[in-house]
Design an enzyme around this catalytic site. Structure first.
Site, PDB file in Angstrom:
ATOM      1  N   TYR A 148     -14.239 -11.990   0.296  1.00 51.18           N
ATOM      2  CA  TYR A 148     -14.762 -10.789  -0.098  1.00 51.18           C
ATOM      3  C   TYR A 148     -16.045 -11.323  -0.847  1.00 51.18           C
ATOM      4  CZ  TYR A 148     -11.405  -7.330   1.470  1.00 51.18           C
ATOM      5  OH  TYR A 148     -10.590  -6.579   2.252  1.00 51.18           O
ATOM      6  N   ARG A 184       0.834  -1.265  -0.074  1.00 46.81           N
ATOM      7  CA  ARG A 184      -0.226   0.157   0.051  1.00 46.81           C
ATOM      8  C   ARG A 184       0.914   1.172  -0.111  1.00 46.81           C
ATOM      9  NH1 ARG A 184      -5.353  -0.428   1.783  1.00 46.81           N
ATOM     10  NH2 ARG A 184      -6.104  -2.360   0.993  1.00 46.81           N
ATOM     11  N   ARG A 210      -6.983  12.562  -6.026  1.00 46.05           N
ATOM     12  CA  ARG A 210      -8.309  11.867  -5.563  1.00 46.05           C
ATOM     13  C   ARG A 210      -9.436  12.710  -5.465  1.00 46.05           C
ATOM     14  NH1 ARG A 210     -11.269   9.526  -4.511  1.00 46.05           N
ATOM     15  NH2 ARG A 210     -11.378   8.169  -2.862  1.00 46.05           N
TER      16      ARG A 210
END
Ligand code: CP3
Length: 344
Positions: free
Chosen positions: A147, A23, A36
């Site tokens: 998930y 990450r 973003r």
């Protein structure tokens, strides 16, 4: 190209320990937050030039020895016909969870869709311009299944486990389907120019050794056999795996990633000398003063003890609150330390 990461994967000697962070391309970076404001995460992933730019940010800013492709664990879900959304602070949330035989019928065999094509184009761009190895990745079948079955992130994955025990044939089919998808996806990333790949099995630490060995590991073995044909190194990462390490060590994988819940030298003992090891600083340490980061990082380097095949990383992903300068100084510390953790 700086190939220290590839050399460490193969347990070849390196002049300093290579380091990258899971990450590393994300919200702790002001440049990422600025992007973003203009684009959603999905929009960024869909535009290969922008995604490649994000993947390169930590290379420029921190001096890390590898660039992980900018995409998400859920990115290949579209290729299976699964609809999902990424919710801020939560992660991927699947619209129609897969829990029964009938749900399984809604999945289609994996075919690269537009999003996967964008990831492959991002890799082609990176392979041309990136000064360090490009790390492709995919979620491993169990973590992807979590998930799909839960619908999103949960605490104990009881629905996933219930399916494993109550519907073993459906579980087997789901794992086979995901295994095939992961194999195709990873091989496509390697063909596009990724130098190595990492399999994220982030939630596998929730399993007993018996269930891991019988209900998860066989599907990993098949993926790894297909990756091995390419000759590219593979990293297998999970969290909470201390009790599973002897099983992980039976796999034909180049590198095993470990979290911070086990000391690095203890992990090495359980894994043996046939694998390189990646890890294992607690990401939360980076929220403290740098002296604390230094103390923990030097302890890890001392436990690695200059053995070939150590890749410095965190035990899990960078937290969004992490000061950028801590990470930059940590890279510098790892690069300028002797392998035993002292100053050269
Ligand atoms: O490592 C990198 O820098 C490369 C990119 C990357 C992302 N996700 C980008 C991302 C990688 C390798 C992942 C993998 C991933 N995604 C995993 C495996 C690693 C792990 O953490 O265990 C998992 C479980 C996911 C699922 C996921 N996606 C979560 C839990 C989240 C965070 C939710 C949140 O908002 O806090 C995401 C979203 C996500 N993936 C972001 C990024 C940069 C944040 C998106 C944004 O900008 O809002």
């Amino acid at each position: 190209m700086n190939d220290r990461l590839l050399r460490a994967c193969r347990r070849e000697p390196v002049d300093y320990t290579p380091v990258w962070f899971m990450r590393q391309a994300g919200r702790y970076l002001p440049e990422y937050r600025a992007l973003r404001k203009r684009y959603s995460f999905t929009e960024l992933c869909a535009q290969p030039e922008l995604a490649a730019q994000v993947a390169l940010l930590p290379v420029d800013r921190l001096g890390v020895d590898g660039a992980i492709v900018f995409a998400d664990l859920a990115t290949p879900f579209g290729g299976l016909g699964v609809r999902y959304e990424l919710q801020e602070g939560i992660g991927p949330v699947v619209q129609r969870p897969i829990r029964t035989e009938a749900d399984l019928q809604t999945l289609k065999p994996f075919e690269p869709d537009g999003m996967v094509e964008a990831v492959l184009e991002e890799i082609r761009l990176l392979a041309r311009s990136c000064p360090v190895p490009v790390i492709g990745f995919a979620g491993a079948p169990f973590t992807l299944a979590c998930y799909l079955v839960e619908g999103g992130r949960t605490r104990e994955y009881t629905r996933t486990k219930a399916m494993m025990y109550k519907a073993p044939a459906a579980w087997e089919r789901l794992m086979e389907l995901l295994g095939d998808a992961v194999t195709l996806y990873l091989r496509a990333q390697l063909a596009a120019g990724a130098h190595l790949v990492q399999l994220f099995d982030s939630w596998v630490g929730t399993l007993s050794p018996l269930d891991y060995a019988t209900k998860v590991l066989p599907y990993l073995t098949r993926i790894l056999a297909h990756c091995k044909e390419t000759g590219a190194p593979v990293i297998y990462f999970g969290t909470g795996t201390a009790g599973l390490l002897p099983l992980l060590a039976t796999m034909e994988v180049d590198v095993i990633g470990v979290d911070w819940r086990i000391a690095l030298d203890d992990a090495w003992e359980r894994i043996g000398d046939h694998h390189a090891i990646q890890g294992n600083l607690d990401p939360a340490v980076l929220l403290g003063p740098f002296e604390e980061v230094e103390r923990n990082a030097r302890d890890i380097l001392r436990r690695a003890g200059g053995r070939p095949g150590h890749i410095f990383n965190l035990g899990h992903g960078v937290l969004p609150e992490t000061p950028v300068d801590h990470l930059r100084r940590l890279v510098e510390l790892v690069h300028t330390s002797s392998p035993e953790g002292g100053n050269p």
